[in-house]
Structure formats: C-alpha cells, structure tokens
Design a protein around this motif. Structure first.
Motif, PDB file in Angstrom:
ATOM      1  N   VAL A  25      -3.548   9.105  -7.744  1.00  0.00           N
ATOM      2  CA  VAL A  25      -3.807   9.072  -6.332  1.00  0.00           C
ATOM      3  C   VAL A  25      -4.475  10.224  -5.882  1.00  0.00           C
ATOM      4  O   VAL A  25      -3.891  11.325  -5.805  1.00  0.00           O
ATOM      5  N   HIS A  26      -5.463  10.196  -5.224  1.00  0.00           N
ATOM      6  CA  HIS A  26      -6.366  11.605  -4.682  1.00  0.00           C
ATOM      7  C   HIS A  26      -5.706  12.014  -3.183  1.00  0.00           C
ATOM      8  O   HIS A  26      -5.187  11.048  -2.914  1.00  0.00           O
ATOM      9  N   PRO A  27      -6.021  13.035  -2.760  1.00  0.00           N
ATOM     10  CA  PRO A  27      -5.415  13.489  -1.679  1.00  0.00           C
ATOM     11  C   PRO A  27      -6.079  12.759  -0.561  1.00  0.00           C
ATOM     12  O   PRO A  27      -7.135  12.377  -0.411  1.00  0.00           O
ATOM     13  N   ARG A  28      -5.061  12.238   0.557  1.00  0.00           N
ATOM     14  CA  ARG A  28      -5.381  11.421   1.565  1.00  0.00           C
ATOM     15  C   ARG A  28      -6.031  10.179   1.010  1.00  0.00           C
ATOM     16  O   ARG A  28      -6.507   9.121   2.058  1.00  0.00           O
ATOM     17  N   GLU A  29      -5.616   9.568   0.077  1.00  0.00           N
ATOM     18  CA  GLU A  29      -6.275   8.115  -0.701  1.00  0.00           C
ATOM     19  C   GLU A  29      -4.865   7.252  -0.369  1.00  0.00           C
ATOM     20  O   GLU A  29      -3.925   7.589  -0.625  1.00  0.00           O
ATOM     21  N   THR A  30      -5.233   5.779   0.134  1.00  0.00           N
ATOM     22  CA  THR A  30      -4.372   4.939   0.063  1.00  0.00           C
ATOM     23  C   THR A  30      -4.690   3.878  -0.946  1.00  0.00           C
ATOM     24  O   THR A  30      -6.055   3.388  -1.110  1.00  0.00           O
ATOM     25  N   VAL A  31      -3.743   3.565  -1.792  1.00  0.00           N
ATOM     26  CA  VAL A  31      -4.078   2.590  -2.986  1.00  0.00           C
ATOM     27  C   VAL A  31      -3.143   1.279  -2.591  1.00  0.00           C
ATOM     28  O   VAL A  31      -1.979   1.226  -2.158  1.00  0.00           O
TER      29      VAL A  31
ATOM     30  N   GLU B 245      10.450   4.301  -0.892  1.00  0.00           N
ATOM     31  CA  GLU B 245      11.100   3.085  -1.384  1.00  0.00           C
ATOM     32  C   GLU B 245      10.560   1.950  -0.568  1.00  0.00           C
ATOM     33  O   GLU B 245      10.418   2.146   0.518  1.00  0.00           O
ATOM     34  N   TYR B 246      10.600   0.845  -1.217  1.00  0.00           N
ATOM     35  CA  TYR B 246      10.211  -0.516  -0.583  1.00  0.00           C
ATOM     36  C   TYR B 246      11.260  -1.513  -0.552  1.00  0.00           C
ATOM     37  O   TYR B 246      11.610  -1.631  -1.934  1.00  0.00           O
ATOM     38  N   VAL B 247      11.293  -2.325   0.217  1.00  0.00           N
ATOM     39  CA  VAL B 247      12.439  -3.609  -0.051  1.00  0.00           C
ATOM     40  C   VAL B 247      11.584  -4.743   0.495  1.00  0.00           C
ATOM     41  O   VAL B 247      10.938  -5.113   1.593  1.00  0.00           O
ATOM     42  N   PHE B 248      11.358  -5.564  -0.462  1.00  0.00           N
ATOM     43  CA  PHE B 248      10.749  -7.098  -0.117  1.00  0.00           C
ATOM     44  C   PHE B 248      11.551  -7.829   0.184  1.00  0.00           C
ATOM     45  O   PHE B 248      12.643  -8.165  -0.606  1.00  0.00           O
ATOM     46  N   GLN B 249      11.415  -8.663   1.285  1.00  0.00           N
ATOM     47  CA  GLN B 249      12.456  -9.625   1.701  1.00  0.00           C
ATOM     48  C   GLN B 249      11.719 -10.995   2.065  1.00  0.00           C
ATOM     49  O   GLN B 249      10.535 -11.027   2.274  1.00  0.00           O
ATOM     50  N   GLY B 250      12.588 -11.991   1.835  1.00  0.00           N
ATOM     51  CA  GLY B 250      11.896 -13.298   1.939  1.00  0.00           C
ATOM     52  C   GLY B 250      12.817 -14.362   1.676  1.00  0.00           C
ATOM     53  O   GLY B 250      14.079 -13.947   1.407  1.00  0.00           O
TER      54      GLY B 250
ATOM     55  N   ILE C 145       1.559   8.530  -9.722  1.00  0.00           N
ATOM     56  CA  ILE C 145       2.803   7.976  -9.062  1.00  0.00           C
ATOM     57  C   ILE C 145       2.959   6.553 -10.363  1.00  0.00           C
ATOM     58  O   ILE C 145       2.150   6.304 -11.108  1.00  0.00           O
ATOM     59  N   GLY C 146       4.326   6.393 -10.497  1.00  0.00           N
ATOM     60  CA  GLY C 146       4.613   5.267 -11.337  1.00  0.00           C
ATOM     61  C   GLY C 146       5.670   4.449 -10.309  1.00  0.00           C
ATOM     62  O   GLY C 146       5.834   4.795  -9.255  1.00  0.00           O
ATOM     63  N   PHE C 147       6.359   3.550 -10.957  1.00  0.00           N
ATOM     64  CA  PHE C 147       6.981   2.476 -10.271  1.00  0.00           C
ATOM     65  C   PHE C 147       8.394   2.168 -11.094  1.00  0.00           C
ATOM     66  O   PHE C 147       8.214   2.167 -12.253  1.00  0.00           O
ATOM     67  N   TRP C 148       9.395   1.940 -10.264  1.00  0.00           N
ATOM     68  CA  TRP C 148      10.691   1.265 -10.748  1.00  0.00           C
ATOM     69  C   TRP C 148      11.375   0.306  -9.940  1.00  0.00           C
ATOM     70  O   TRP C 148      11.115   0.359  -8.648  1.00  0.00           O
ATOM     71  N   SER C 149      11.561  -0.783 -10.576  1.00  0.00           N
ATOM     72  CA  SER C 149      12.424  -1.773  -9.966  1.00  0.00           C
ATOM     73  C   SER C 149      13.479  -2.330 -10.976  1.00  0.00           C
ATOM     74  O   SER C 149      13.311  -2.820 -12.048  1.00  0.00           O
TER      75      SER C 149
ATOM     76  N   SER D  72       0.751  -1.089   0.077  1.00  0.00           N
ATOM     77  CA  SER D  72      -0.029   0.117  -0.134  1.00  0.00           C
ATOM     78  C   SER D  72       0.839   1.372  -0.166  1.00  0.00           C
ATOM     79  O   SER D  72       2.005   1.174   0.484  1.00  0.00           O
ATOM     80  N   TRP D  73       0.288   2.419  -0.741  1.00  0.00           N
ATOM     81  CA  TRP D  73       0.864   3.631  -0.621  1.00  0.00           C
ATOM     82  C   TRP D  73      -0.170   4.703  -0.360  1.00  0.00           C
ATOM     83  O   TRP D  73      -1.082   4.617  -0.978  1.00  0.00           O
ATOM     84  N   GLU D  74       0.015   5.723   0.825  1.00  0.00           N
ATOM     85  CA  GLU D  74      -0.671   6.587   1.017  1.00  0.00           C
ATOM     86  C   GLU D  74      -0.364   8.001   0.687  1.00  0.00           C
ATOM     87  O   GLU D  74       0.767   8.357   0.910  1.00  0.00           O
ATOM     88  N   ASN D  75      -1.274   8.745  -0.291  1.00  0.00           N
ATOM     89  CA  ASN D  75      -0.857  10.160  -0.518  1.00  0.00           C
ATOM     90  C   ASN D  75      -1.250  11.123   0.667  1.00  0.00           C
ATOM     91  O   ASN D  75      -2.406  11.267   0.973  1.00  0.00           O
TER      92      ASN D  75
END
Length: 344
Positions: A71-77, A108-113, A53-57, A42-45
């Motif tokens: 993403v609208h104000p105060r919205e979580t997607v 930034e996010y980091v997925f660990q597993g 917003i866009g994404f890169w990895s 999730s990401w919250e504005n």
C-alpha cells in the motif's frame, strides 16, 4: 530511555492509522439459504511510507481474498472477503486484524451481523454491497439443459441497498446476457431481471457453480450474481459401431449402516460399442459419496471397475445420493447412478 522508545513506537503505529478501538462493520442480515456472503472493507495508509500489510483472523468461516498487500502513501485499498454461513444461525461477531510486515497490529475490524434460519422468504435476504437486493432466492438456478441451447431465468429483485441503481448500460461476463425492467431502480423499488446463459462448445458437460459480475458503462462492478447449472451433451445420431456405455448397477442400496462408518461397492462400466468410449466427467452430488475409476478410456468390448464409497460420518437417517457420468455415448451422454443407505 524506556519512555522514549515507547513514544517512538506509538508514533510509528499511529502513522499507519492504528485505532485502539476496533472499527465495527455491520454486514446486516444474511439469509441462511445463501451459503456464502460476499463483502469488502477498506484500509487507508495515512503515513508517508509504502507499507506491506497482511491479515489475521481466528474465524475459519471468514476468508480474505488477499493475504498480503503493498500500500502506497495515502492510498486506500479495498479488501474483499467472504463469510461462510452454512451451519450457523443467529448473531455473530468476527474479528480481523491488519498487520504490518513485523506482524504488529495496525488496525482491527469487527464484522457484526445476523444469520437467519434457512427459510425461503421474499423479505428475508441479506444486505450486501455486491448484491444490494431482496429477493425470494439469492442464487440463479438455470437447472439443466443441453450444450448449444440457451437457458434463461427471471428474478424479481427489490433494491434495498440504500442507493438508486442505474442498470441501463450494464455488461456481464461472457456467454451471459442480462436485462432489467425497469433499468433505473430507486431505493425501495422492484425490478425484474432476465438473465440468459448462452451455451456453446466452450462449456463442458457437468455441474457448474460460479459468480458472474454485472458492470456499468465505466466497467465498475455494480453487483455479482451467484449462478448454477448442469449441462449435458445433446443425444445425437448413432450407429451400431458407436460407443455404448453399459453400467452394471444403476440403483444400489447400501442398506443399513451405522453412523460414522463407510461402505463400498464396485460398479462395472463397459463399452458394448465398436468405437472407443470416453468418460468425459464424473460428478458426485455429495462429498460423502466418493468414487475411484482407474482410466477414462474404455476400448470396445472392455470394462473398467469404478469403486464407490459412501461415508456416513455425521449422517443419520435415509440417504439418497447420485453419481452423474458424462461420456461420448451418443445414445445417452449423461447416465445417473443412484445410491441409497439407511444410517441408524
């Protein structure tokens, strides 16, 4: 002046919810048999502005279902993602960045597993918000059957998702039925799932692999089930005039091949009936076995050449692959050709 602009830049970034330190998301342990792990983050504005917003990895095995989001104000997607696990074993860290329309990093996010060695074990399974179970298998395999018949499968599931599951009023994708016993499953408890595939004329012959969704009474996703099956037309009554598929070679041996080479052979497909023959579908069970046929309709008494190529790139040892040909031949709607090779 420089400090002033730096200060404004910092305010702008912070208003989106930028964190200097990446947020770590632990996806847990993934069974090597799975092939593809499904999850979301999730990401919250937190700003008062609507943002794009866009994404890169940099990781090829991480796939994001959405490239851009408004993403609208105060919205979580929620952003669904998949991690391809085939060929990987051990611990991993995969980074992904959330970018604004100017490609400035705002999160930034980091997925660990950890990915287990592909060994079937009832307690070696993966933790996944879309599949909150441990089970011997992570995929429902209906195997094969005829169109018009019902195919069923059972699976013992162990809920270790951390929350109780209410499965009393679930619904599932069309042409499936699913039931659970018991249908209220506390954390650290077992349930038996029975799933039925109701085949009909809307389904086509051949191999299918798909994700079906189980939803609750509020139409919210509870979990997703990976399923696979192969369907064939039922053999039917025929006459001397019915289309009749004759194949010149049902078991071809490419013999010895060097690694990273290719070999081809022409297979003749003939119609020995008195009515038109239709090649409905041709399926290879490996990307290394390629075919090329110029037309799918074969008139009575005519033939067509099918070129089949085996690609030994990155392969070693004895290989056995198949092509399945689905046609309107009522005697045998599905014909299988076997191809063998020894790569050394």
């Amino acid at each position: 002046m420089t400090k002033f602009f730096s200060f404004l830049f910092l305010i702008c970034i912070t208003s989106y919810g930028f964190a200097q330190k990446p947020e770590v998301i632990n996806v847990g342990v993934i069974d090597g048999e799975v092939g593809t792990f499904y999850g979301n983050f999730s990401w919250e504005n937190t700003s008062e502005d609507t943002v794009m917003i866009g994404f890169w990895s940099g990781a090829e095995r991480l796939k994001l279902e959405k490239e851009n989001l408004k993403v609208h104000p105060r919205e979580t997607v929620d952003i669904p993602f998949t991690i391809l696990t085939e060929g990987y074993v051990g611990g991993f860290e995969i980074g992904v960045r959330v970018l604004d329309s100017s490609e400035i990093i705002i999160k930034e996010y980091v997925f660990q597993g950890r990915i287990l060695t592909p060994v079937i074990d009832v307690f070696k399974a993966y933790r996944n918000v879309f599949w909150p179970f441990r089970s011997k298998y992570q995929l429902v395999n209906f195997k094969s059957g005829f169109i018009g018949d019902d195919l069923s499968a059972e699976m013992i599931l162990y809920n270790f998702g951390g929350e109780p599951l209410d499965l009393r009023a679930t619904s599932i994708s069309s042409y499936y039925d699913v039931s659970f016993q018991p249908n209220e499953v506390p954390h650290n408890s077992f349930t038996k799932m029975n799933i039925v595939l109701k085949t009909d004329s809307l389904l086509v012959p051949g191999f299918t692999k798909e994700i079906v969704q189980v939803k609750d009474k509020n139409d919210s996703l509870v979990f997703s089930i990976p399923v696979q099956f192969t369907l064939e037309q039922k053999p039917s009554d025929y006459t001397a005039d019915s289309p009749y598929l004759a194949i010149s070679d049902l078991d071809h041996d490419f013999k010895v091949m060097a690694p990273n080479t290719k070999k081809s052979v022409n297979i003749t497909l003939s119609n020995r009936g008195n009515e038109p023959l239709e090649l409905l579908k041709i399926e290879s069970n490996c990307s290394c076995l390629l075919y090329d046929v110029k037309r799918a309709a074969i008139a009575p008494g005519e033939s067509v050449e099918m070129q089949v190529t085996f690609d030994a790139t990155d392969r070693l040892g004895f290989e056995r692959k198949t092509l399945a040909i689905f046609s309107n031949d009522p005697r045998k709607p599905t014909a299988v050709i076997t191809f063998r090779a020894h790569v050394k």
